[in-house]
Write a protein that holds these residues in place. Structure first.
Motif: not given
Length: 341
Positions: A257-263, A265-267, A292-295, A301-304
């Motif tokens: 969802l965040t990638r699709k909406n170009q948001i 994101t920090l995990v 695995p969550m980091e990968t 394209g989110a930041y872990p």
């Protein structure tokens, strides 16, 4: 049989209890029936979503949203450092035992309603991924998941929790989880109206700002107290540990969802007290869960970001929650390195 009517007594008693139980189907027990803790938070998050939709600041400024469990309660607009604070507003939707299913449903509903965040923080805890701990899933199913939500997540609910959910529907008082001690106290003090948000002090405290909860604002609790809490939650959450299958799809769906909406994101993996982290080491949490969550985060394209490492803040309210004082510097780190990157 006519000479032994007592044989029917258990049946009659069961039917009586079953009928009395249906009193708890009344809307008063489901629309707004605030007890303490979980029910207050889950109700407030629904109120908060409506407030966000009518907030002009969220339309005129960059919007940040926070999702996760209680470890991310203190993320607050107050912590956004200068000069960025003039351009941003932040709403915190963290919920008690906020599993990824809950975060995904919250984000999806907000996006569907027209909310357009610039930046999102998804806070994850490994405990939420252990499907053998049914009590972690329970608050979300009882208070955060309506019929439309159930249509989405039902296929991923573990069988044992489906059975528990069925029993909650059959015996409604189970789903209400009526706190008899609290009811008795409010009845004696003439405070039954505190079941309504308008008169509930805990709700008013949480609802005062934009969802953050700064009760963890002590500098640090005594080490002895934190060590005792470590033993308590260690035996509760980490007597055993297995990464289940129910939650990972919703981390992925959230990131989609965040990638699709170009948001942006920090995990985030929030830090826990060192002695409690030893339980993580025992079950190799970093290797079997976080990596695995980091990968996964990187693949979308989110930041872990892992705060369970040397050099991060070591002030704690209890074994599972950092002091809110930690979040002053941590919010600066997030805004400089991620939100404004």
């Amino acid at each position: 049989m006519k000479s032994k009517p007592f044989l029917f007594y258990p049946v009659v008693l069961f039917l009586f209890i079953f009928l009395v139980d249906k009193i708890f189907l009344l809307p008063v027990f489901h629309d707004e029936f605030l007890q303490a803790g979980n029910s207050v938070f889950y109700f407030q998050r629904k109120v908060l979503a409506k407030r966000l939709l009518s907030d002009k600041d969220s339309q005129e400024k960059k919007l940040a949203l926070v999702f996760g469990d209680s470890r991310s309660y203190p993320f607050s607009e107050l912590g956004i450092p200068e000069p960025y604070n003039k351009a941003w507003t932040l709403y915190n939707f963290s919920s008690p035992q906020g599993i990824p299913m809950n975060s995904y449903i919250q984000l999806k509903d907000l996006l569907d309603s027209g909310v357009k965040p610039e930046f999102v923080i998804l806070s994850l805890s490994p405990e939420a991924f252990d499907d053998n701990k049914g009590f972690i899933l329970s608050p979300f199913l009882r208070m955060g998941c309506d019929k439309d939500c159930l249509d989405i997540v039902w296929k991923d609910i573990p069988l044992k929790e489906k059975w528990t959910f069925f029993l909650d529907k059959l015996f409604v008082i189970r789903s209400v989880e009526l706190n008899l001690s609290l009811f008795s106290s409010r009845l004696k003090q003439g405070k039954l109206r505190e079941y309504k948000s308008r008169y509930n002090q805990e709700f008013q405290l949480i609802n005062y700002s934009k969802g953050e909860y700064l009760i963890y604002g002590v500098q640090s609790n005594p080490i002895e107290k934190i060590k005792k809490d470590t033993l308590r939650i260690g035996s509760l959450y980490m007597s055993s540990y297995t990464v289940g299958e129910s939650q990972k799809p919703y981390v992925e769906a959230f990131l989609e969802l965040t990638r699709k909406n170009q948001i942006k994101t920090l995990v985030l993996w929030p830090k826990v007290y060192g002695d409690y982290y030893k339980y993580y080491e025992k079950f190799r949490i970093k290797e079997v869960w976080w990596e695995p969550m980091e990968t996964l985060a990187n693949s979308y394209g989110a930041y872990p970001l892992n705060w369970n490492k040397p050099g991060t803040c070591d002030l704690f309210n209890d074994a599972s929650h950092q002091s809110a004082f930690c979040f002053i510097d941590q919010m600066k780190e997030i805004w400089v390195n991620y939100a404004e990157k």
